[in-house]
Scaffold this motif. Structure first.
Motif, PDB file in Angstrom:
ATOM      1  N   ALA A 128       1.081  -1.377   0.062  1.00 43.27           N
ATOM      2  CA  ALA A 128       0.080   0.295   0.040  1.00 43.27           C
ATOM      3  C   ALA A 128       1.131   1.540   0.277  1.00 43.27           C
ATOM      4  N   GLY A 129       2.487   1.171   0.827  1.00 44.43           N
ATOM      5  CA  GLY A 129       2.790   2.750   0.050  1.00 44.43           C
ATOM      6  C   GLY A 129       3.235   3.315  -1.002  1.00 44.43           C
ATOM      7  N   PHE A 130       3.044   1.756  -1.637  1.00 47.64           N
ATOM      8  CA  PHE A 130       3.117   2.385  -3.133  1.00 47.64           C
ATOM      9  C   PHE A 130       2.341   3.674  -4.149  1.00 47.64           C
ATOM     10  N   GLU A 131       1.188   2.706  -3.087  1.00 47.52           N
ATOM     11  CA  GLU A 131       0.078   3.824  -3.661  1.00 47.52           C
ATOM     12  C   GLU A 131      -0.570   5.099  -2.646  1.00 47.52           C
ATOM     13  N   GLY A 153      -0.715   5.855  10.090  1.00 42.27           N
ATOM     14  CA  GLY A 153       0.654   5.770   9.410  1.00 42.27           C
ATOM     15  C   GLY A 153       0.837   4.563   9.083  1.00 42.27           C
ATOM     16  N   LYS A 154      -0.287   3.556   9.540  1.00 39.77           N
ATOM     17  CA  LYS A 154      -0.685   1.693   9.337  1.00 39.77           C
ATOM     18  C   LYS A 154      -1.020   2.092   8.680  1.00 39.77           C
ATOM     19  N   PHE A 155      -1.733   1.572   7.204  1.00 41.74           N
ATOM     20  CA  PHE A 155      -2.208   0.909   6.380  1.00 41.74           C
ATOM     21  C   PHE A 155      -3.437  -0.803   6.768  1.00 41.74           C
ATOM     22  N   HIS A 156      -4.084  -0.752   7.655  1.00 45.62           N
ATOM     23  CA  HIS A 156      -4.959  -1.939   7.387  1.00 45.62           C
ATOM     24  C   HIS A 156      -5.568  -2.581   6.614  1.00 45.62           C
ATOM     25  N   ALA A 157      -6.680  -4.002   6.525  1.00 51.18           N
ATOM     26  CA  ALA A 157      -7.691  -4.300   6.256  1.00 51.18           C
ATOM     27  C   ALA A 157      -8.542  -5.035   6.985  1.00 51.18           C
TER      28      ALA A 157
END
Length: 294
Positions: A128-131, A153-157
């Motif tokens: 996810a850091g790429f987009e 700053g952290k992605f979750h799903a």
């Protein structure tokens, strides 16, 4: 592994009201065959993007290669050389998550090169850091329906399983769209009433997608992004409106211009004209990215 194959599904995002939050994996796959070599880098591309180095380069700037390098550095490994054969079925710049799929395949390949089991949370941070958002990446990574967010700053799903009756159909036009361009059409602020509308519809969409598909038409209504982006793909906008007038839960897929129809029969109404679009039923992929030895 020194020779292996990565299979990654396409994805659709937003699903109407869930802008940058909803994603769903679709049964259309890119395949990357990876071989560790003694030295250097060789990238072969077949099908989508083949021969167009401006779209799909064959050097270190290739998106899969960049994701592999980033993941290997993160995991503390460095392969001596790589030979990649990319078999691309996901059309580029159509709103079906081709970039996210490429990144996820590279991240999964990096884990395989390190001899590590894929860590879903860690892999999501890398991909996810790429987009800058996790909806497409999470869908390609986990499969099924995903609810994605960013916190501190952290992605979750969170992965959910869609109702078995939900049968996505996509209408893919020949024209392309760029996410950067369509995001530029969005306003900095929206009316409070529109934000409230989308919050309610997004909540309803989770219920409709997982438990009560008969509510999908109402659940996929959007006021947050599609109308603002309409000038970028008028034919797609018109098809969405026509399908919805015929009772089909339709929306623009991701940044467009592909149209997503969430059907329960796997077909579009025969009276709806789809000239200029390739229409495909793409069942929900429930497994996400897969790595297999060759």
């Amino acid at each position: 592994m020194t020779t292996f194959k990565v299979t990654v599904p396409a994805s659709t995002a937003n699903l109407g009201p869930g802008f940058d939050a909803f994603g769903m994996a679709l049964s259309l796959y890119d395949v990357v065959e990876v071989q560790v070599t003694d030295t250097g880098l060789k990238v072969e591309v077949e099908d989508a993007g083949a021969g167009d180095v401006a779209d799909v380069p064959t050097d270190e700037s290739h998106l899969v290669v960049r994701a592999i390098r980033k993941t290997c550095a993160h995991l503390g490994v460095e392969p001596p050389g790589l030979h990649l054969r990319c078999l691309n079925a996901i059309p580029h710049a159509r709103g079906l998550g081709s970039s996210a799929a490429a990144v996820v395949s590279g991240v999964a390949a990096g884990y395989a090169l390190a001899g590590r089991k894929l860590d879903a949370f860690d892999a999501l941070q890398l991909a996810a850091g790429f987009e800058g958002h996790a909806d497409n990446a999470a869908a390609s990574l986990l499969g099924g329906l995903v609810l994605a967010w960013c916190d501190g700053g952290k992605f979750h799903a969170e992965r959910l399983t869609p109702h078995a009756a939900v049968r996505p159909v996509v209408a893919v036009p020949s024209g392309r769209s760029a996410t950067a361009t369509t995001r530029g059409l969005l306003p900095a602020t929206v009316p409070h009433a529109d934000a409230a509308h989308n919050a309610g519809r997004a909540a309803l969409a989770v219920h409709a997608l997982t438990a009560k598909p008969e509510l999908l038409l109402a659940a996929t209504e959007d006021r947050l992004h599609q109308d603002y982006r309409a000038p970028a793909y008028p034919a797609s906008t018109e098809l969405v409106a026509t399908l919805r007038a015929h009772g089909v839960a339709a929306a623009v897929s991701g940044a467009g211009p592909t149209v997503l129809a969430l059907t329960t029969g796997g077909i579009l109404p025969p009276e709806v004209g789809v000239t200029g679009f390739d229409v495909l039923e793409l069942p929900v992929d429930l497994t996400g990215v897969q790595v297999a030895a060759q």
